[in-house]
Write a protein that holds these residues in place. Structure first.
Motif, short mmCIF file in Angstrom:
data_model
loop_
_atom_site.label_atom_id
_atom_site.label_comp_id
_atom_site.label_asym_id
_atom_site.label_seq_id
_atom_site.Cartn_x
_atom_site.Cartn_y
_atom_site.Cartn_z
N ALA A 57 7.87 -9.50 1.34
CA ALA A 57 8.05 -10.86 1.72
C ALA A 57 9.55 -11.19 2.00
CB ALA A 57 7.42 -11.83 0.94
N PRO A 58 10.03 -12.32 2.66
CA PRO A 58 11.59 -12.46 2.81
C PRO A 58 11.88 -12.78 1.58
CG PRO A 58 10.25 -13.49 4.52
CD PRO A 58 9.11 -12.76 3.80
N GLY A 59 13.22 -12.19 1.26
CA GLY A 59 13.80 -12.58 -0.21
C GLY A 59 13.21 -12.02 -1.37
N LYS A 60 12.16 -10.88 -1.00
CA LYS A 60 11.51 -10.37 -2.38
C LYS A 60 11.64 -8.98 -2.18
CE LYS A 60 8.31 -14.22 -3.14
NZ LYS A 60 6.84 -14.62 -3.77
N GLU A 61 11.46 -8.23 -3.27
CA GLU A 61 11.37 -6.81 -3.38
C GLU A 61 10.09 -6.36 -2.95
OE1 GLU A 61 14.03 -5.81 -7.12
OE2 GLU A 61 11.99 -5.50 -7.35
N ARG A 62 9.91 -5.05 -2.33
CA ARG A 62 8.68 -4.41 -1.72
C ARG A 62 7.83 -4.14 -3.04
NH1 ARG A 62 9.44 0.04 2.82
NH2 ARG A 62 10.77 -1.48 3.27
N GLU A 63 6.61 -4.63 -2.98
CA GLU A 63 5.60 -4.24 -3.90
C GLU A 63 4.40 -3.46 -3.50
OE1 GLU A 63 4.24 -7.95 -5.27
OE2 GLU A 63 3.24 -8.50 -3.37
N GLY A 64 3.94 -2.86 -4.57
CA GLY A 64 2.71 -2.20 -4.02
C GLY A 64 1.32 -2.99 -3.88
N VAL A 65 0.56 -2.71 -3.14
CA VAL A 65 -0.56 -3.61 -2.49
C VAL A 65 -1.70 -2.77 -3.16
CG1 VAL A 65 -1.95 -4.60 -1.08
CG2 VAL A 65 0.53 -4.88 -0.99
N SER A 66 -1.90 -1.30 -2.71
CA SER A 66 -3.04 -0.65 -2.92
C SER A 66 -2.86 0.57 -2.48
CB SER A 66 -4.04 -0.96 -2.12
OG SER A 66 -5.35 -0.32 -2.38
N CYS A 67 -3.71 1.68 -3.33
CA CYS A 67 -3.20 3.08 -2.76
C CYS A 67 -4.65 3.78 -2.67
CB CYS A 67 -2.20 3.83 -3.57
SG CYS A 67 -2.92 4.76 -5.10
N ILE A 68 -4.71 4.92 -2.19
CA ILE A 68 -5.88 5.65 -2.22
C ILE A 68 -5.79 6.91 -2.50
CG2 ILE A 68 -6.12 5.78 0.20
CD1 ILE A 68 -9.31 5.93 -0.09
N ALA A 112 -3.24 -3.93 -6.79
CA ALA A 112 -2.42 -4.88 -7.36
C ALA A 112 -3.37 -6.21 -7.88
CB ALA A 112 -1.27 -5.51 -6.65
N ASP A 113 -2.85 -6.73 -8.99
CA ASP A 113 -3.70 -7.77 -9.50
C ASP A 113 -4.12 -8.72 -8.57
OD1 ASP A 113 -2.95 -7.44 -12.96
OD2 ASP A 113 -4.20 -6.41 -11.52
N ASP A 129 2.36 9.94 -0.14
CA ASP A 129 2.77 10.70 -1.19
C ASP A 129 2.09 11.98 -1.44
OD1 ASP A 129 2.93 9.98 -4.83
OD2 ASP A 129 3.78 11.73 -3.54
N LEU A 130 2.60 12.94 -1.11
CA LEU A 130 2.01 14.51 -1.11
C LEU A 130 1.08 14.56 -2.54
CD1 LEU A 130 1.29 17.13 0.20
CD2 LEU A 130 3.28 18.23 -0.74
N GLY A 131 0.01 14.73 -2.74
CA GLY A 131 -0.77 15.12 -3.89
C GLY A 131 -1.25 13.89 -4.54
N SER A 132 -1.65 14.00 -5.76
CA SER A 132 -2.46 12.85 -6.56
C SER A 132 -1.25 11.82 -6.62
CB SER A 132 -2.92 13.46 -7.89
OG SER A 132 -3.92 14.29 -7.64
N PRO A 133 -1.70 10.56 -7.19
CA PRO A 133 -0.92 9.26 -7.33
C PRO A 133 -0.05 9.65 -8.26
CG PRO A 133 -3.07 8.50 -7.06
CD PRO A 133 -3.14 10.25 -7.04
N SER A 134 1.35 9.21 -8.43
CA SER A 134 2.01 9.08 -9.56
C SER A 134 1.39 7.97 -10.60
CB SER A 134 3.44 8.72 -9.06
OG SER A 134 4.01 9.58 -8.11
N SER A 135 2.27 7.89 -11.88
CA SER A 135 1.63 6.82 -12.62
C SER A 135 2.79 6.28 -13.17
CB SER A 135 1.12 7.54 -13.67
OG SER A 135 0.68 6.50 -14.91
N PRO A 136 3.10 4.77 -12.53
CA PRO A 136 2.12 3.91 -11.82
C PRO A 136 2.02 4.54 -10.39
CG PRO A 136 3.86 2.69 -12.22
CD PRO A 136 4.33 3.88 -13.20
N TRP A 137 1.20 4.19 -9.57
CA TRP A 137 0.85 4.52 -8.24
C TRP A 137 1.91 3.83 -7.54
CZ3 TRP A 137 0.03 0.58 -4.97
CH2 TRP A 137 -0.44 -0.41 -5.40
N SER A 138 2.54 2.80 -7.69
CA SER A 138 3.23 1.94 -7.03
C SER A 138 4.70 2.13 -6.91
CB SER A 138 3.07 0.39 -7.27
OG SER A 138 3.37 0.27 -8.83
N ILE A 139 5.34 3.24 -7.58
CA ILE A 139 6.38 3.74 -7.72
C ILE A 139 6.99 3.95 -6.12
CG2 ILE A 139 8.29 5.42 -8.44
CD1 ILE A 139 6.51 5.79 -10.92
N ILE A 140 7.80 3.26 -5.72
CA ILE A 140 8.06 3.36 -4.20
C ILE A 140 9.05 4.65 -4.05
CG2 ILE A 140 9.76 2.65 -2.47
CD1 ILE A 140 9.05 -0.32 -3.62
N TYR A 141 9.68 5.30 -4.53
CA TYR A 141 10.52 6.56 -4.38
C TYR A 141 9.58 7.69 -4.55
CZ TYR A 141 10.98 6.97 -9.49
OH TYR A 141 10.90 7.14 -10.81
#
Length: 126
Positions: A40-51, A61-62, A99-111
């Motif tokens: 969102a404008p003025g906010k950091e990128r955040e994780g919403v969901s992953c599969i 995300a909660d 992201d190649l392979g299984s999700p990282s922990s936590p899954w929302s790590i952008i890099y």
């Protein structure tokens, strides 16, 4: 050349629904964990969901649990984000990422995500 292309964004009233799509080329999504992020404008990128690539496990995300649903169609090389009961605070640019392979922990790590789409705007407003 790897491309992720999001579509399905737009303007919707509070309480409405949208379905976002993330279509991939140059990679086979079966082998990738796919995440949806938003900014969102003025906010950091955040994780919403992953599969997950491995077993199709899903994570949310909660703030969107019970309202958003992520799914994948490997035959179409596409991942979807069904968004219901939308709120004004859901307004953002939505990105999919791979992201190649299984999700990282936590899954929302952008890099951890190697490939990103260009984003699609979702605006929730009356």
């Amino acid at each position: 050349q790897v491309q992720l292309v999001e579509s399905g964004g737009g303007l919707v009233q509070p309480g409405g629904s949208l379905r976002l799509s993330c279509a991939a080329s140059g990679i086979t999504l079966d082998y990738y964990t796919i995440g949806w992020f938003r900014q969102a404008p003025g906010k950091e990128r955040e994780g919403v969901s992953c599969i997950s690539s491995s077993d199709g496990s899903t994570y949310y995300a909660d703030s969107v649990k019970g309202r958003f649903t992520i799914s994948r169609d490997n035959a179409k090389n596409t991942v979807y984000l069904q968004m219901n009961s939308l709120k004004p605070e859901d307004t953002a640019v939505y990105y999919c990422a791979a992201d190649l392979g299984s999700p990282s922990s936590p899954w929302s790590i952008i890099y951890e995500y190697e490939y990103w789409g260009q984003g699609t705007q979702v605006t929730v407003s009356s």
